[in-house]
Design a protein around this motif. Structure first.
Motif, PDB file in Angstrom:
ATOM      1  N   VAL A   5       0.830  -1.204   0.000  1.00 35.94           N
ATOM      2  CA  VAL A   5       0.000   0.000   0.000  1.00 35.94           C
ATOM      3  C   VAL A   5       0.867   1.258   0.000  1.00 35.94           C
ATOM      4  O   VAL A   5       0.624   2.199  -0.757  1.00 35.94           O
ATOM      5  CB  VAL A   5      -0.955  -0.009   1.219  1.00 35.94           C
ATOM      6  CG1 VAL A   5      -1.723   1.297   1.311  1.00 35.94           C
ATOM      7  CG2 VAL A   5      -1.920  -1.189   1.119  1.00 35.94           C
ATOM      8  N   LEU A   6       1.894   1.260   0.863  1.00 37.09           N
ATOM      9  CA  LEU A   6       2.764   2.445   0.953  1.00 37.09           C
ATOM     10  C   LEU A   6       3.462   2.740  -0.372  1.00 37.09           C
ATOM     11  O   LEU A   6       3.728   3.891  -0.709  1.00 37.09           O
ATOM     12  CB  LEU A   6       3.821   2.255   2.045  1.00 37.09           C
ATOM     13  CG  LEU A   6       3.330   2.254   3.496  1.00 37.09           C
ATOM     14  CD1 LEU A   6       4.503   2.038   4.444  1.00 37.09           C
ATOM     15  CD2 LEU A   6       2.604   3.540   3.838  1.00 37.09           C
ATOM     16  N   MET A   7       3.774   1.679  -1.127  1.00 39.67           N
ATOM     17  CA  MET A   7       4.520   1.871  -2.368  1.00 39.67           C
ATOM     18  C   MET A   7       3.621   2.057  -3.593  1.00 39.67           C
ATOM     19  O   MET A   7       4.108   2.333  -4.678  1.00 39.67           O
ATOM     20  CB  MET A   7       5.435   0.667  -2.624  1.00 39.67           C
ATOM     21  CG  MET A   7       6.558   0.565  -1.627  1.00 39.67           C
ATOM     22  SD  MET A   7       8.017  -0.221  -2.323  1.00 39.67           S
ATOM     23  CE  MET A   7       7.310  -1.539  -3.231  1.00 39.67           C
TER      24      MET A   7
ATOM     25  N   VAL B 121      -2.169   5.126  -4.596  1.00 37.23           N
ATOM     26  CA  VAL B 121      -2.704   5.356  -3.250  1.00 37.23           C
ATOM     27  C   VAL B 121      -2.018   6.546  -2.608  1.00 37.23           C
ATOM     28  O   VAL B 121      -2.651   7.461  -2.090  1.00 37.23           O
ATOM     29  CB  VAL B 121      -2.506   4.100  -2.367  1.00 37.23           C
ATOM     30  CG1 VAL B 121      -2.938   4.385  -0.940  1.00 37.23           C
ATOM     31  CG2 VAL B 121      -3.268   2.920  -2.926  1.00 37.23           C
ATOM     32  N   LEU B 122      -0.685   6.510  -2.671  1.00 42.71           N
ATOM     33  CA  LEU B 122       0.146   7.504  -2.005  1.00 42.71           C
ATOM     34  C   LEU B 122       1.363   7.701  -2.900  1.00 42.71           C
ATOM     35  O   LEU B 122       2.065   6.737  -3.203  1.00 42.71           O
ATOM     36  CB  LEU B 122       0.558   6.944  -0.640  1.00 42.71           C
ATOM     37  CG  LEU B 122       1.383   7.788   0.297  1.00 42.71           C
ATOM     38  CD1 LEU B 122       0.608   9.022   0.721  1.00 42.71           C
ATOM     39  CD2 LEU B 122       1.758   6.964   1.524  1.00 42.71           C
TER      40      LEU B 122
ATOM     41  N   ASN C 189      10.920   1.747  -2.513  1.00 42.85           N
ATOM     42  CA  ASN C 189      11.289   0.579  -1.718  1.00 42.85           C
ATOM     43  C   ASN C 189      12.075   0.931  -0.453  1.00 42.85           C
ATOM     44  O   ASN C 189      11.756   0.463   0.633  1.00 42.85           O
ATOM     45  CB  ASN C 189      12.094  -0.384  -2.592  1.00 42.85           C
ATOM     46  CG  ASN C 189      12.140  -1.775  -2.018  1.00 42.85           C
ATOM     47  OD1 ASN C 189      11.151  -2.266  -1.481  1.00 42.85           O
ATOM     48  ND2 ASN C 189      13.291  -2.403  -2.085  1.00 42.85           N
ATOM     49  N   LEU C 190      13.083   1.775  -0.592  1.00 42.79           N
ATOM     50  CA  LEU C 190      13.916   2.100   0.570  1.00 42.79           C
ATOM     51  C   LEU C 190      13.128   2.864   1.636  1.00 42.79           C
ATOM     52  O   LEU C 190      13.207   2.546   2.826  1.00 42.79           O
ATOM     53  CB  LEU C 190      15.124   2.943   0.149  1.00 42.79           C
ATOM     54  CG  LEU C 190      16.168   2.299  -0.749  1.00 42.79           C
ATOM     55  CD1 LEU C 190      17.377   3.202  -0.877  1.00 42.79           C
ATOM     56  CD2 LEU C 190      16.578   0.940  -0.234  1.00 42.79           C
ATOM     57  N   LEU C 191      12.395   3.874   1.198  1.00 44.64           N
ATOM     58  CA  LEU C 191      11.627   4.683   2.150  1.00 44.64           C
ATOM     59  C   LEU C 191      10.580   3.843   2.858  1.00 44.64           C
ATOM     60  O   LEU C 191      10.381   3.979   4.064  1.00 44.64           O
ATOM     61  CB  LEU C 191      10.952   5.854   1.433  1.00 44.64           C
ATOM     62  CG  LEU C 191      11.814   7.083   1.132  1.00 44.64           C
ATOM     63  CD1 LEU C 191      11.017   8.095   0.320  1.00 44.64           C
ATOM     64  CD2 LEU C 191      12.322   7.713   2.409  1.00 44.64           C
TER      65      LEU C 191
ATOM     66  N   PRO D 225      -1.477  -6.908   6.913  1.00 48.89           N
ATOM     67  CA  PRO D 225      -2.528  -6.279   6.110  1.00 48.89           C
ATOM     68  C   PRO D 225      -2.785  -4.858   6.606  1.00 48.89           C
ATOM     69  O   PRO D 225      -2.855  -4.624   7.813  1.00 48.89           O
ATOM     70  CB  PRO D 225      -3.741  -7.165   6.363  1.00 48.89           C
ATOM     71  CG  PRO D 225      -3.190  -8.462   6.853  1.00 48.89           C
ATOM     72  CD  PRO D 225      -1.930  -8.130   7.589  1.00 48.89           C
ATOM     73  N   ALA D 226      -2.923  -3.947   5.656  1.00 49.98           N
ATOM     74  CA  ALA D 226      -3.038  -2.526   6.026  1.00 49.98           C
ATOM     75  C   ALA D 226      -4.230  -2.273   6.940  1.00 49.98           C
ATOM     76  O   ALA D 226      -4.149  -1.493   7.882  1.00 49.98           O
ATOM     77  CB  ALA D 226      -3.143  -1.681   4.766  1.00 49.98           C
ATOM     78  N   ASP D 227      -5.337  -2.944   6.662  1.00 59.83           N
ATOM     79  CA  ASP D 227      -6.542  -2.643   7.434  1.00 59.83           C
ATOM     80  C   ASP D 227      -6.572  -3.344   8.803  1.00 59.83           C
ATOM     81  O   ASP D 227      -7.549  -3.218   9.535  1.00 59.83           O
ATOM     82  CB  ASP D 227      -7.796  -2.991   6.621  1.00 59.83           C
ATOM     83  CG  ASP D 227      -7.867  -4.469   6.285  1.00 59.83           C
ATOM     84  OD1 ASP D 227      -6.933  -5.217   6.632  1.00 59.83           O
ATOM     85  OD2 ASP D 227      -8.857  -4.880   5.651  1.00 59.83           O
ATOM     86  N   ARG D 228      -5.484  -4.054   9.119  1.00 59.94           N
ATOM     87  CA  ARG D 228      -5.430  -4.713  10.425  1.00 59.94           C
ATOM     88  C   ARG D 228      -4.529  -3.985  11.409  1.00 59.94           C
ATOM     89  O   ARG D 228      -4.316  -4.450  12.525  1.00 59.94           O
ATOM     90  CB  ARG D 228      -4.934  -6.159  10.260  1.00 59.94           C
ATOM     91  CG  ARG D 228      -5.810  -6.981   9.333  1.00 59.94           C
ATOM     92  CD  ARG D 228      -7.042  -7.512  10.040  1.00 59.94           C
ATOM     93  NE  ARG D 228      -6.706  -8.625  10.894  1.00 59.94           N
ATOM     94  CZ  ARG D 228      -6.621  -9.886  10.472  1.00 59.94           C
ATOM     95  NH1 ARG D 228      -6.875 -10.177   9.231  1.00 59.94           N
ATOM     96  NH2 ARG D 228      -6.302 -10.842  11.303  1.00 59.94           N
TER      97      ARG D 228
END
Length: 286
Positions: free
Chosen positions: A159-161, A165-166, A171-173, A188-191
């Motif tokens: 999700v972050l990558m 979405v964003l 990858n590094l960050l 899982p992001a929603d957990r």
DNA sequence: AGTAGATCCTGGCGGC
DNA sequence: TGCCGCCAGGATCTAC
């Protein structure tokens, strides 16, 4: 690999080197970096134009002119933007050279040519080209950030990558942020708990602030990024041997001790009255 | 909605 | 020494 902080650095380069100057000459040394535009059309759109203040969105750099046209630059994994004097000998990976008035040269270098340059004929074309981008990671507030995670079952690193979405994290960050927030990349992001979400946001802010200031993701000893390679792959916080897995096809480095896959109930997490900064290193200041 | 895998691209590296 | 194949990864595509 250029991520948001690197591109922010390239925006600085473009701004200080180019803003207000006129493009005298565009030389395409390798058309392999041109996406959907010919060298001739790029020349016609830019030569004679004055450069306006550039803008960054996610990992894209927008080169604007006093005309309608703008150029979208993406640096893929190996791209760079340099300002030099015209006399400087061409580098092997110089792909496009913008000769400017006042004895300045902008050079787009890229070894691997994974991305490249696009031409947008007008502002509407810029918006169309960037329509798929999510909000920029640097300017996103906490609540909208938490909302982004809430409805997603994908693994948090994915999700972050995900640029839709964003926009801005690579990858590094992503690994650095997850490590600072002590969140396992495959959760899982929603957990994530509300507390973990807040820690994640705090870590993102801190990592971005420091890397933008440095112009890149710093490979300092107190950062996880400084420990990705080499034999001594241990966590800079607890000295545990770092783990390496693949998430969405990307090499993912994490600390099995600081970032457990399974977490107990939220109540078991130690509470700190003042609240440690999410990314605070307990060994030394970064 | 999510995943895996291929693709593009080049250079470095391990293995033989 | 040199060749082969793998790997690195940002974005995008197809297949499931």
């Amino acid at each position: 690999m250029p991520e948001l902080p690197d591109v922010e650095g390239f925006r600085d380069v473009l701004d200080s080197c180019g803003t207000g100057r006129r493009v005298e000459k565009v030389e395409v040394a390798d058309a392999g970096v041109l996406r959907g535009v010919s060298a001739a059309r790029l020349r016609r759109a830019l030569e004679g134009r004055r450069l306006a203040a550039p803008e960054r969105r996610g990992k894209y750099l927008i080169l604007r002119t006093d005309g309608d046209a703008a150029v979208l630059l993406h640096f893929g994994m190996t791209g760079r933007l340099l300002c030099c004097s015209p006399g400087e000998p061409a580098h092997r990976y110089d792909r496009v050279r913008f000769g400017l008035t006042g004895g300045r040269d902008l050079r787009y270098q890229d070894q691997r040519k994974l991305q490249g340059l696009r031409l947008a004929d007008d502002e509407a074309a810029v918006e169309r080209a960037l329509a798929g981008q999510g909000p920029d990671a640097l300017s996103l507030d906490r609540e909208p950030f938490l909302d982004l995670l809430a409805g997603r079952r994908a693994r948090i690193k994915t999700v972050l990558m995900d640029q839709s979405v964003l926009a801005g994290l690579g990858n590094l960050l992503a690994d650095e942020i997850l490590w600072r927030a002590r969140v396992h990349p495959a959760r899982p992001a929603d957990r994530l708990s509300a507390e973990e979400g807040r820690h994640l946001y705090g870590a993102m802010r801190q990592v971005l602030r420091l890397s933008v200031r440095a112009g890149r993701v710093p490979g300092r000893p107190s950062w996880l990024t400084g420990h990705r390679e080499g034999r001594e792959r241990t966590c800079p916080r607890c000295s545990t041997s770092l783990g390496s897995i693949r998430v969405s096809g990307r090499t993912t480095v994490f600390c099995p001790h600081c970032q457990p896959r399974q977490v107990g109930p939220t109540a078991r997490r130690p509470r700190r009255a003042g609240g440690d900064p999410p990314g605070a290193s307990h060994r030394r200041n970064g």
